[in-house]
Write an enzyme that holds these catalytic residues in place. Structure first.
Site, PDB file in Angstrom:
ATOM      1  N   THR A   1       0.643  -0.656  -0.603  1.00  0.00           N
ATOM      2  CA  THR A   1      -0.100   0.141  -0.079  1.00  0.00           C
ATOM      3  C   THR A   1       1.092   1.232  -0.229  1.00  0.00           C
ATOM      4  O   THR A   1       0.637   2.112  -0.678  1.00  0.00           O
ATOM      5  CB  THR A   1      -0.974  -0.132   1.143  1.00  0.00           C
ATOM      6  OG1 THR A   1      -1.995  -0.935   1.351  1.00  0.00           O
ATOM      7  CG2 THR A   1      -1.842   1.864   1.362  1.00  0.00           C
ATOM      8  N   TYR A   2       1.852   1.388   0.546  1.00  0.00           N
ATOM      9  CA  TYR A   2       2.398   2.473   0.755  1.00  0.00           C
ATOM     10  C   TYR A   2       3.782   2.681  -0.415  1.00  0.00           C
ATOM     11  O   TYR A   2       3.427   3.539  -1.457  1.00  0.00           O
ATOM     12  CB  TYR A   2       3.586   1.734   2.046  1.00  0.00           C
ATOM     13  CG  TYR A   2       5.020   3.220   1.804  1.00  0.00           C
ATOM     14  CD1 TYR A   2       4.734   4.217   2.680  1.00  0.00           C
ATOM     15  CD2 TYR A   2       5.986   3.377   1.142  1.00  0.00           C
ATOM     16  CE1 TYR A   2       5.419   5.759   2.871  1.00  0.00           C
ATOM     17  CE2 TYR A   2       7.007   4.327   0.876  1.00  0.00           C
ATOM     18  CZ  TYR A   2       7.165   4.912   1.841  1.00  0.00           C
ATOM     19  OH  TYR A   2       7.786   5.777   2.050  1.00  0.00           O
TER      20      TYR A   2
ATOM     21  N   LYS B   1      25.973   5.031  24.249  1.00  0.00           N
ATOM     22  CA  LYS B   1      27.134   5.738  23.269  1.00  0.00           C
ATOM     23  C   LYS B   1      27.153   5.504  21.394  1.00  0.00           C
ATOM     24  O   LYS B   1      27.935   3.868  21.791  1.00  0.00           O
ATOM     25  CB  LYS B   1      28.726   5.952  24.108  1.00  0.00           C
ATOM     26  CG  LYS B   1      29.754   6.620  23.426  1.00  0.00           C
ATOM     27  CD  LYS B   1      30.892   6.732  23.775  1.00  0.00           C
ATOM     28  CE  LYS B   1      31.734   7.055  22.946  1.00  0.00           C
ATOM     29  NZ  LYS B   1      31.742   6.823  21.579  1.00  0.00           N
TER      30      LYS B   1
ATOM     31  N   GLU C   1      23.612  10.720  14.747  1.00  0.00           N
ATOM     32  CA  GLU C   1      24.776   9.235  14.996  1.00  0.00           C
ATOM     33  C   GLU C   1      23.787   8.747  13.643  1.00  0.00           C
ATOM     34  O   GLU C   1      22.668   8.228  13.618  1.00  0.00           O
ATOM     35  CB  GLU C   1      24.912   8.972  16.086  1.00  0.00           C
ATOM     36  CG  GLU C   1      26.110   7.953  15.752  1.00  0.00           C
ATOM     37  CD  GLU C   1      27.384   8.569  16.105  1.00  0.00           C
ATOM     38  OE1 GLU C   1      28.940   8.103  16.531  1.00  0.00           O
ATOM     39  OE2 GLU C   1      27.206  10.045  16.604  1.00  0.00           O
TER      40      GLU C   1
ATOM     41  N   LYS D   1      25.319  13.185  30.792  1.00  0.00           N
ATOM     42  CA  LYS D   1      25.063  14.449  30.546  1.00  0.00           C
ATOM     43  C   LYS D   1      24.868  15.148  31.938  1.00  0.00           C
ATOM     44  O   LYS D   1      24.009  14.871  32.294  1.00  0.00           O
ATOM     45  CB  LYS D   1      25.251  14.517  29.355  1.00  0.00           C
ATOM     46  CG  LYS D   1      25.259  13.864  28.193  1.00  0.00           C
ATOM     47  CD  LYS D   1      24.099  14.389  26.893  1.00  0.00           C
ATOM     48  CE  LYS D   1      25.176  13.762  25.638  1.00  0.00           C
ATOM     49  NZ  LYS D   1      23.967  14.013  24.509  1.00  0.00           N
TER      50      LYS D   1
ATOM     51  N   LYS E   1      33.092   3.268  28.588  1.00  0.00           N
ATOM     52  CA  LYS E   1      33.321   3.208  27.875  1.00  0.00           C
ATOM     53  C   LYS E   1      33.156   1.365  28.456  1.00  0.00           C
ATOM     54  O   LYS E   1      33.792   1.477  29.173  1.00  0.00           O
ATOM     55  CB  LYS E   1      34.134   2.895  26.624  1.00  0.00           C
ATOM     56  CG  LYS E   1      33.909   4.543  26.298  1.00  0.00           C
ATOM     57  CD  LYS E   1      35.137   4.513  24.874  1.00  0.00           C
ATOM     58  CE  LYS E   1      35.233   3.496  24.182  1.00  0.00           C
ATOM     59  NZ  LYS E   1      36.240   3.981  22.747  1.00  0.00           N
TER      60      LYS E   1
END
Length: 720
Positions: free
Chosen positions: A71-72, A155, A215, A337, A361
């Site tokens: 359909t799309y 990350k 990213e 953060k 990390k």
């Protein structure tokens, strides 16, 4: 606090299902286009654009599609038909993200705000030191150190980009580069389905200028499937998803990017300017910024947490490490953060990194095993890649039996050979590599072959890299050479895609480029899935390329670093194929866009014995390019002695603009020099060409002035 707390409720949709018939259970039995009036077509096209944006968002961002793929596709094709029939294309239409004109270089653009690095560690003690410094410095700046909150995010192991919207419309994308300037990848990023061409909401109420950081990555499952396709075509697979994403985004042809499965997560607001009627306030915290990003239709990650204690952030990282292999994207740690944006401002930055963020990390995953053999793979460009066959070993829950050794120089540096015990490194890599020999059990390093293991041609070294010199005569390189020959920006042979080329090779019908022009109708018709009609169609397509324009022929040969623009410059300079074949390196260097390195590569390619044989065979079979002529491909003289360079986005693909200039006797080159008459500047231009124009005293004009220049010479713009 979990990520769910960042929700903003039901945001304004691209299309209201109550008002737009193409959102829920859309009809696909459309009235013929020719029966529509222009106003009816325009209205239907706008509804389809809104509906397709909504379907894109629900599929690529929310992962909750409400229509089937078929359909799309029907809605998309209908929109394309309407835009083509009534000339209704808009710059932000969904149909405009499926590729674009190739470019000859990635230009540099300045970022709206600095994109700095983040200090990182694998030691929890360093994370505690970061927390202590943040609280101490904020206390000194008048903030309550006990009120500090951190946002914890995965990350991502991809390629960082800046994406810019003006009045809600996508205008530019750039790689991180050096943090101040990056490569302009606007057309490449435009093809990524999760990057909206228009933000959700009324443009008048959105920020007038918004720059966000994200990213780009290639999902693991899609990466595995894509690598499988590459290997089936005899091409070099990518070592890992990050390399695949980075290599794809730097492709000069957006059509190539559109074919590869890239995706993106957005995670920071870099710059924000309120609109004249804006109802959306600039976020005051990182957590709020992530909610705002999502409300605007930008995809964000769903594994985000708000914490008040650094121990909670460390625990978040440890939980994430446990599930990293279950995710469909590569991560290599956690980013912590400071949440409050005013506090961030007070903490500031160093010359290279943010003082309000820290990356904790994951430890790299390594193991040791024995090299059982070394095999040499020949890639699509003739590059020889050594691969170590290993005694199988479990590395981070994955059994590893192969690892890349990169190139002969790496083998010599490692002093690695069959029988040695080596360390295997697999920090998320699908193809692990060998960083060191831990126990030497052999004599010396593996002796790299001097001849190609596939075609027995001599092997040559270019710095650390080894190449097969067989060129077009090497079977390992042939399929890719044929595909390149048929590309849209080469000879544009419809129906000669990768699957067809593989089928022809496996059937023994094409063992050289020249064999395309020896194909037999009966032999083709007998292939699986073929018939008389499809065989006849391919032969007609091939026949149409027997007298190609010289620039197209040169671009199709696949000469290193010779794209469409350089091919055109070579054709214009030398006029005939024979003149180019006999040109010296010095003569080649006198051509626009051809420096010392490219001239040497062109000469080396043309001097290759098998390449010469292939060109001679093609000419014997009637494939002989037409001379370029003194006044361009079409013989016009209106722009004779005028040299033009383009930068930025125009209202038409840059290739069409360059072709127009060439057709009317002018010269369209890829770089500014003292011989350039005009630099035409479009939207979101790079900086390097403008600097060169200023240095050489070249006049710069915008597209409107360019249109006027053409009108003075009786040339219509835009070209039809």
């Amino acid at each position: 606090m979990s990520e769910d707390a960042a929700g903003t409720g039901e945001a304004e949709r691209y299309a209201d299902p109550a008002e737009n018939p193409y959102v829920l259970d859309p009809p696909t039995d459309f009235e013929p286009v020719e029966n529509l009036s222009e106003s009816a077509a325009e209205a239907q096209a706008e509804q389809l654009r809104e509906a397709i944006r909504e379907h894109d968002y629900r599929y690529y961002v929310e992962a909750e599609p409400i229509v089937s793929d078929s359909t799309y596709d029907a809605l998309f094709e209908r929109l394309r038909d309407l835009e083509d029939a009534f000339d209704l294309r808009t710059s932000d239409s969904p149909t405009q993200r499926v590729g674009g004109a190739p470019v000859d270089e990635l230009e540099s653009v300045e970022h709206a705000a600095a994109m700095l690095s983040i200090d990182q560690t694998t030691d929890a003690a360093d994370v505690h030191e970061f927390d202590e410094r943040v609280r101490r410095e904020l206390d000194e700046s008048g903030f309550d150190p006990e009120a500090v909150e951190y946002v914890c995010e995965p990350k991502f192991d991809g390629l960082s980009i800046e994406v810019v919207y003006e009045d809600g419309e996508y205008v530019r994308a750039a790689t991180r580069g050096d943090g101040t300037t990056g490569d302009d990848v606007t057309e490449q990023v435009r093809t990524i389905r999760s990057v909206p061409q228009r933000l959700r909401g009324d443009p008048d109420r959105l920020p007038s200028f918004l720059a966000v950081r994200g990213e780009v990555y290639m999902p693991r499952e899609a990466f595995a499937e894509y690598n499988k396709e590459l290997q089936e075509r005899g091409e070099e697979p990518f070592a890992n998803p990050r390399n695949a994403a980075a290599g794809t985004l730097r492709q000069l042809d957006p059509d190539v990017v559109a074919e590869r499965p890239l995706d993106v997560f957005f995670f920071d607001v870099l710059a924000w300017e309120d609109g004249s009627d804006s109802e959306l306030a600039r976020p005051k915290s990182q957590f709020e910024a992530l909610s705002t990003i999502e409300s605007l239709g930008l995809r964000r990650n769903d594994r985000i947490e708000l914490t008040g204690e650094i121990e909670d952030a460390i625990a978040y990282r440890n939980r994430l490490q446990e599930v990293r292999d279950d995710l469909d994207y590569e991560i290599d740690g956690t980013v912590i953060k400071v949440n409050d944006l005013d506090a961030r401002e007070a903490l500031g930055t160093t010359s290279r990194s943010y003082r309000w963020a820290f990356a904790y990390k994951f430890p790299p995953r390594t193991e040791t095993t024995t090299v059982e053999d070394v095999v040499i793979q020949v890639g699509r460009t003739g590059r020889l890649t050594p691969v170590a066959l290993l005694e199988p070993v479990d590395v981070g829950g994955v059994t590893v039996s192969r690892a890349t050794l990169h190139n002969p120089a790496e083998i010599e540096t490692l002093n690695v050979n069959v029988g040695d015990v080596v360390r295997i490194y697999r920090a998320g890599d699908v193809i692990p590599y060998v960083p060191a020999v831990v126990e030497k059990r052999s004599e010396g390093a593996f002796e790299f072959p001097e001849r190609c293991p596939v075609c027995d041609s001599p092997v040559e070294r270019d710095g650390p890299i080894a190449y097969c010199t067989g060129g077009l005569g090497c079977p390992a390189q042939l399929e890719r050479a044929v595909e390149h020959w048929a590309r849209r920006d080469a000879l544009d042979i419809e129906g000669l895609g990768p699957e067809t080329v593989t089928q022809l090779r496996e059937a023994g019908l094409v063992e050289s480029l020249a064999d395309l022009y020896r194909l037999d109708r009966e032999a083709l018709a007998e292939l699986e899935g073929w018939g008389e009609t499809s065989a006849e169609n391919l032969l007609e397509q091939l026949e149409a390329t027997t007298e190609p324009p010289l620039p197209d022929f040169l671009a199709a040969l696949g000469i290193p670093d010779v794209g469409a623009t350089t091919a055109r410059n070579l054709a214009e300079h030398f006029g005939t194929l024979d003149a180019l074949l006999s040109a010296s390196e010095e003569e080649l260097r006198s051509v626009d866009d051809v420096g010392e390195t490219v001239a040497a590569e062109i000469r080396e390619f043309l001097d290759g014995e098998r390449n010469r044989e292939t060109i001679a065979e093609l000419r014997d079979l009637g494939v002989d390019p037409k001379p370029y002529g003194e006044t361009g491909a079409a013989g016009g003289t209106e722009l004779e002695d005028v040299t033009i360079v383009f930068t930025g986005s125009l209202s038409v693909p840059r290739g069409e603009a360059e072709d127009l200039v060439e057709r009317h006797g002018g010269s369209a080159t890829g770089s500014v020099s003292g011989n350039t008459d005009y630099l035409v500047i479009g939207e979101s231009p790079g900086t390097s060409k403008r600097r060169d124009a200023e240095a050489h005293g070249v006049e710069t004009i915008d597209e409107e002035a360019f249109e006027g220049l053409l009108a003075e010479r009786g040339i219509e713009w835009p070209p039809k």
